[in-house]
Design an enzyme around this catalytic site. Sequence first.
Site, short mmCIF file in Angstrom:
data_model
loop_
_atom_site.label_atom_id
_atom_site.label_comp_id
_atom_site.label_asym_id
_atom_site.label_seq_id
_atom_site.Cartn_x
_atom_site.Cartn_y
_atom_site.Cartn_z
N ASP A 168 0.81 -1.27 0.05
CA ASP A 168 -0.10 0.00 -0.01
C ASP A 168 0.88 1.26 0.04
OD1 ASP A 168 -2.28 1.41 0.10
OD2 ASP A 168 -2.85 1.21 2.27
N ASN A 175 1.13 3.39 -2.78
CA ASN A 175 1.70 3.82 -4.13
C ASN A 175 1.09 5.03 -4.49
OD1 ASN A 175 3.03 1.09 -4.27
ND2 ASN A 175 1.41 0.59 -5.90
N TRP A 229 2.85 7.77 -2.58
CA TRP A 229 4.06 8.07 -2.92
C TRP A 229 4.14 9.01 -4.24
CZ3 TRP A 229 6.85 7.37 -7.47
CH2 TRP A 229 8.17 7.01 -7.15
N ARG A 248 -1.02 9.16 -10.10
CA ARG A 248 -0.98 7.94 -9.20
C ARG A 248 -0.27 6.65 -9.95
NH1 ARG A 248 -4.19 7.74 -4.79
NH2 ARG A 248 -4.34 5.35 -5.12
N THR A 269 -10.65 -7.06 -4.68
CA THR A 269 -11.86 -6.95 -5.56
C THR A 269 -12.95 -5.65 -5.03
OG1 THR A 269 -12.91 -8.01 -3.41
CG2 THR A 269 -12.60 -9.43 -5.37
N ASN A 302 -10.96 -2.84 -5.34
CA ASN A 302 -10.27 -1.64 -5.94
C ASN A 302 -10.89 -1.42 -7.32
OD1 ASN A 302 -6.92 -2.92 -5.02
ND2 ASN A 302 -8.20 -1.15 -4.31
N ARG A 311 2.42 -4.78 6.11
CA ARG A 311 1.50 -3.82 5.30
C ARG A 311 2.37 -2.54 5.41
NH1 ARG A 311 -4.65 -2.61 4.50
NH2 ARG A 311 -4.49 -0.66 3.12
#
Length: 247
Positions: free
Chosen positions: A28, A30, A33, A41, A74, A76, A192
Amino acid sequence: MSSEPINHHVPLQPALPSVPHHIGIIMDGNGRWAQSRSLPRLMGHQAGVDNIKRILESCVKHGVKVLTIYAFSTENWHRPPEEVSGLMRLLGLTIQRQLNDLHKNGVRILHSGRMDGIHPQLQNQIRHALEVTRNNQRISLNVAFNYGGRAEILDAMRRVVADGVDPETLTEDLFGQYLYTADLPDPDLIIRTGGEWRLSNFLIWQAAYAEYYTTPTYWPDFDEDELYKALFEYNRRERRFGRVLEK
Ligand code: IPE
Ligand code: IPE
Ligand code: MG
């Protein structure tokens, strides 16, 4: 100041007594960042994909045998359509670009998740990657893609019922054989990145007794030292599985 020469033979990361057999990673952060660099993104997702290789190699060095990475949930699907299609494209491109290397390096690729909903062409690419690498033994890279823990349990239940399994004979082990992860041992450690303290529907059956580790570091920045920190912390945990341990 000591004039002693620095001993370069002292390992910076001493070997750890216990290494998890199976690690699950919720990759998690990204998006954040990328945002922190004023990038779109999707560039964060690309950086995230690039990071998988380095962590996979580091896992091999430590002796980890299974790495499950949460790549697309699922849930996302509820993201903006451009992001969803970008993530789908990224998986296809990554298989195209990386499959040979992964295969040469003895990586067995597995998939956990629903095939339904994935574009047929991408489904074929996934099946091809599994087929090509199926006899590799160095490490298993299990890609949780279009994966949801509840969907997995539901899919398993449907097959249990369709098989006419007698309720009296249904055990946890037998039920486990109906999950996407049928042939895999349960994860010992769930990591995580990105700072949240939740599972977000990841391996909810299999992680029942996994140790949980979270770090604020965003996934693209999670490097070998960060992995070592997680493994070090894992070694400090006392896994009791409900028992009282004799001292
Ligand atoms: C995780 O990064 C990757 C996927 C869910 C595909 P995110 O995209 O969730 O990154 P943040 O949480 O928005 O920073
Ligand atoms: C979990 O991350 C899913 C993946 C890493 C693929 P999310 O960013 O989707 O999780 P939430 O929305 O913060 O729970
Ligand atoms: Mg996220």
